[in-house]
Design a protein around this motif. Structure first.
Motif, PDB file in Angstrom:
ATOM      1  N   ALA A  16      94.897  47.065 -56.438  1.00  0.00           N
ATOM      2  CA  ALA A  16      95.256  48.002 -55.097  1.00  0.00           C
ATOM      3  C   ALA A  16      94.778  49.115 -55.372  1.00  0.00           C
ATOM      4  O   ALA A  16      94.142  49.742 -54.275  1.00  0.00           O
ATOM      5  N   GLU A  17      94.899  50.065 -56.339  1.00  0.00           N
ATOM      6  CA  GLU A  17      94.311  51.220 -56.711  1.00  0.00           C
ATOM      7  C   GLU A  17      92.806  51.328 -56.470  1.00  0.00           C
ATOM      8  O   GLU A  17      92.216  52.175 -55.814  1.00  0.00           O
ATOM      9  N   ASP A  18      92.176  50.440 -56.950  1.00  0.00           N
ATOM     10  CA  ASP A  18      90.684  50.296 -56.819  1.00  0.00           C
ATOM     11  C   ASP A  18      90.505  50.180 -55.396  1.00  0.00           C
ATOM     12  O   ASP A  18      89.309  50.799 -54.911  1.00  0.00           O
ATOM     13  N   ALA A  19      91.066  49.306 -54.765  1.00  0.00           N
ATOM     14  CA  ALA A  19      91.030  49.053 -53.122  1.00  0.00           C
ATOM     15  C   ALA A  19      90.986  50.444 -52.467  1.00  0.00           C
ATOM     16  O   ALA A  19      90.289  50.729 -51.685  1.00  0.00           O
ATOM     17  N   ARG A  20      92.118  51.156 -52.619  1.00  0.00           N
ATOM     18  CA  ARG A  20      92.296  52.384 -52.215  1.00  0.00           C
ATOM     19  C   ARG A  20      91.291  53.541 -52.303  1.00  0.00           C
ATOM     20  O   ARG A  20      90.989  54.149 -51.505  1.00  0.00           O
ATOM     21  N   VAL A  34      81.244  48.918 -42.159  1.00  0.00           N
ATOM     22  CA  VAL A  34      81.995  49.557 -42.905  1.00  0.00           C
ATOM     23  C   VAL A  34      83.255  49.652 -42.380  1.00  0.00           C
ATOM     24  O   VAL A  34      84.245  49.497 -43.132  1.00  0.00           O
ATOM     25  N   SER A  35      83.410  50.313 -40.884  1.00  0.00           N
ATOM     26  CA  SER A  35      84.669  50.396 -40.358  1.00  0.00           C
ATOM     27  C   SER A  35      85.363  49.269 -40.185  1.00  0.00           C
ATOM     28  O   SER A  35      86.849  49.159 -40.548  1.00  0.00           O
ATOM     29  N   LYS A  39      89.043  48.129 -42.234  1.00  0.00           N
ATOM     30  CA  LYS A  39      90.240  47.681 -41.564  1.00  0.00           C
ATOM     31  C   LYS A  39      90.607  46.253 -42.344  1.00  0.00           C
ATOM     32  O   LYS A  39      91.998  46.382 -42.410  1.00  0.00           O
ATOM     33  N   ARG A  40      89.908  45.556 -42.639  1.00  0.00           N
ATOM     34  CA  ARG A  40      90.339  44.215 -42.896  1.00  0.00           C
ATOM     35  C   ARG A  40      90.925  44.311 -44.493  1.00  0.00           C
ATOM     36  O   ARG A  40      91.800  43.768 -44.978  1.00  0.00           O
ATOM     37  N   LEU A  41      90.399  45.715 -45.336  1.00  0.00           N
ATOM     38  CA  LEU A  41      90.706  45.478 -46.656  1.00  0.00           C
ATOM     39  C   LEU A  41      92.158  46.331 -46.491  1.00  0.00           C
ATOM     40  O   LEU A  41      92.927  45.946 -47.290  1.00  0.00           O
ATOM     41  N   ALA A  42      92.532  47.266 -45.490  1.00  0.00           N
ATOM     42  CA  ALA A  42      93.626  47.683 -45.318  1.00  0.00           C
ATOM     43  C   ALA A  42      94.519  46.822 -44.875  1.00  0.00           C
ATOM     44  O   ALA A  42      95.912  46.777 -45.309  1.00  0.00           O
ATOM     45  N   ALA A  43      94.262  45.791 -44.013  1.00  0.00           N
ATOM     46  CA  ALA A  43      95.380  44.623 -43.818  1.00  0.00           C
ATOM     47  C   ALA A  43      95.561  43.828 -44.750  1.00  0.00           C
ATOM     48  O   ALA A  43      96.732  43.327 -45.021  1.00  0.00           O
ATOM     49  N   ALA A  44      94.554  43.552 -45.646  1.00  0.00           N
ATOM     50  CA  ALA A  44      94.751  42.633 -46.881  1.00  0.00           C
ATOM     51  C   ALA A  44      95.561  43.186 -47.763  1.00  0.00           C
ATOM     52  O   ALA A  44      96.510  42.811 -48.465  1.00  0.00           O
ATOM     53  N   LEU A  45      95.441  44.536 -48.155  1.00  0.00           N
ATOM     54  CA  LEU A  45      96.310  45.398 -48.928  1.00  0.00           C
ATOM     55  C   LEU A  45      97.729  45.328 -48.373  1.00  0.00           C
ATOM     56  O   LEU A  45      98.645  45.203 -49.039  1.00  0.00           O
ATOM     57  N   ASP A  46      97.950  45.511 -47.052  1.00  0.00           N
ATOM     58  CA  ASP A  46      99.215  45.628 -46.613  1.00  0.00           C
ATOM     59  C   ASP A  46      99.943  44.192 -46.547  1.00  0.00           C
ATOM     60  O   ASP A  46     101.140  44.298 -47.008  1.00  0.00           O
ATOM     61  N   SER A  47      99.078  43.164 -46.356  1.00  0.00           N
ATOM     62  CA  SER A  47      99.797  41.663 -46.340  1.00  0.00           C
ATOM     63  C   SER A  47     100.076  41.570 -47.866  1.00  0.00           C
ATOM     64  O   SER A  47     101.001  40.895 -48.292  1.00  0.00           O
ATOM     65  N   GLY A  48      99.082  41.926 -48.970  1.00  0.00           N
ATOM     66  CA  GLY A  48      99.604  41.597 -50.219  1.00  0.00           C
ATOM     67  C   GLY A  48     100.662  42.462 -50.738  1.00  0.00           C
ATOM     68  O   GLY A  48     101.451  41.831 -51.624  1.00  0.00           O
ATOM     69  N   ARG A  49     100.987  43.660 -50.402  1.00  0.00           N
ATOM     70  CA  ARG A  49     102.079  44.164 -50.638  1.00  0.00           C
ATOM     71  C   ARG A  49     103.475  43.569 -50.260  1.00  0.00           C
ATOM     72  O   ARG A  49     104.224  43.543 -51.000  1.00  0.00           O
ATOM     73  N   LYS A  50     103.330  42.784 -48.987  1.00  0.00           N
ATOM     74  CA  LYS A  50     104.520  42.588 -48.410  1.00  0.00           C
ATOM     75  C   LYS A  50     104.702  40.958 -49.146  1.00  0.00           C
ATOM     76  O   LYS A  50     105.826  40.747 -49.355  1.00  0.00           O
ATOM     77  N   ILE A  51     103.752  40.369 -49.468  1.00  0.00           N
ATOM     78  CA  ILE A  51     103.878  39.204 -50.101  1.00  0.00           C
ATOM     79  C   ILE A  51     104.441  39.143 -51.713  1.00  0.00           C
ATOM     80  O   ILE A  51     105.334  38.673 -52.031  1.00  0.00           O
ATOM     81  N   PHE A  52     103.802  40.320 -52.130  1.00  0.00           N
ATOM     82  CA  PHE A  52     104.431  40.660 -53.535  1.00  0.00           C
ATOM     83  C   PHE A  52     105.916  41.143 -53.380  1.00  0.00           C
ATOM     84  O   PHE A  52     106.447  40.485 -54.561  1.00  0.00           O
ATOM     85  N   GLY A  53     106.270  41.802 -52.604  1.00  0.00           N
ATOM     86  CA  GLY A  53     107.738  42.188 -52.316  1.00  0.00           C
ATOM     87  C   GLY A  53     108.552  40.989 -52.073  1.00  0.00           C
ATOM     88  O   GLY A  53     109.679  40.806 -52.697  1.00  0.00           O
TER      89      GLY A  53
END
Length: 101
Positions: A16-20, A34-35, A39-53
């Motif tokens: 997650a840190e590397d992606a940020r 790139v834009s 957007k897809r990476l931000a969505a994937a990070l958000d989704s991953g954070r929710k799933i992990f929680g």
């Protein structure tokens, strides 16, 4: 937290840190592709954070239920643990003798 769980958590945190960091490094890069990728990476990070929680909450809940069951039925828990251990020991020993280990 046990070592494998801690290592996995650390690996996910590093990812997650590397992606940020990648998102921050490409913030000034113009371009539609790139834009869109950002957007897809931000969505994937958000989704991953929710799933992990959710997974973490369910694991904690399962551990609490298991702990309660073991405290309510200690002898049955010991018997089950012994039986599972004996079965696993038998299977491992059988596999080792077949493979000549």
């Amino acid at each position: 937290m046990d070592k494998p769980t801690s290592a996995t958590s650390n690996d996910l945190g590093t990812l997650a840190e590397d992606a940020r960091a990648l998102m921050a490094a490409t913030a000034d890069v113009a371009g539609e592709k790139v834009s869109e990728a950002r957007k897809r990476l931000a969505a994937a990070l958000d989704s991953g954070r929710k799933i992990f929680g959710r997974v973490k909450e369910k694991a904690i809940e399962g551990a609490k239920v298991t702990d309660q069951a073991v405290h309510e039925h200690p002898y049955q828990a010991i018997g089950i643990a012994f039986g599972v251990g004996a079965l696993l020991g038998y299977l491992v020993a059988r596999r080792c003798t077949r493979h000549g280990d």
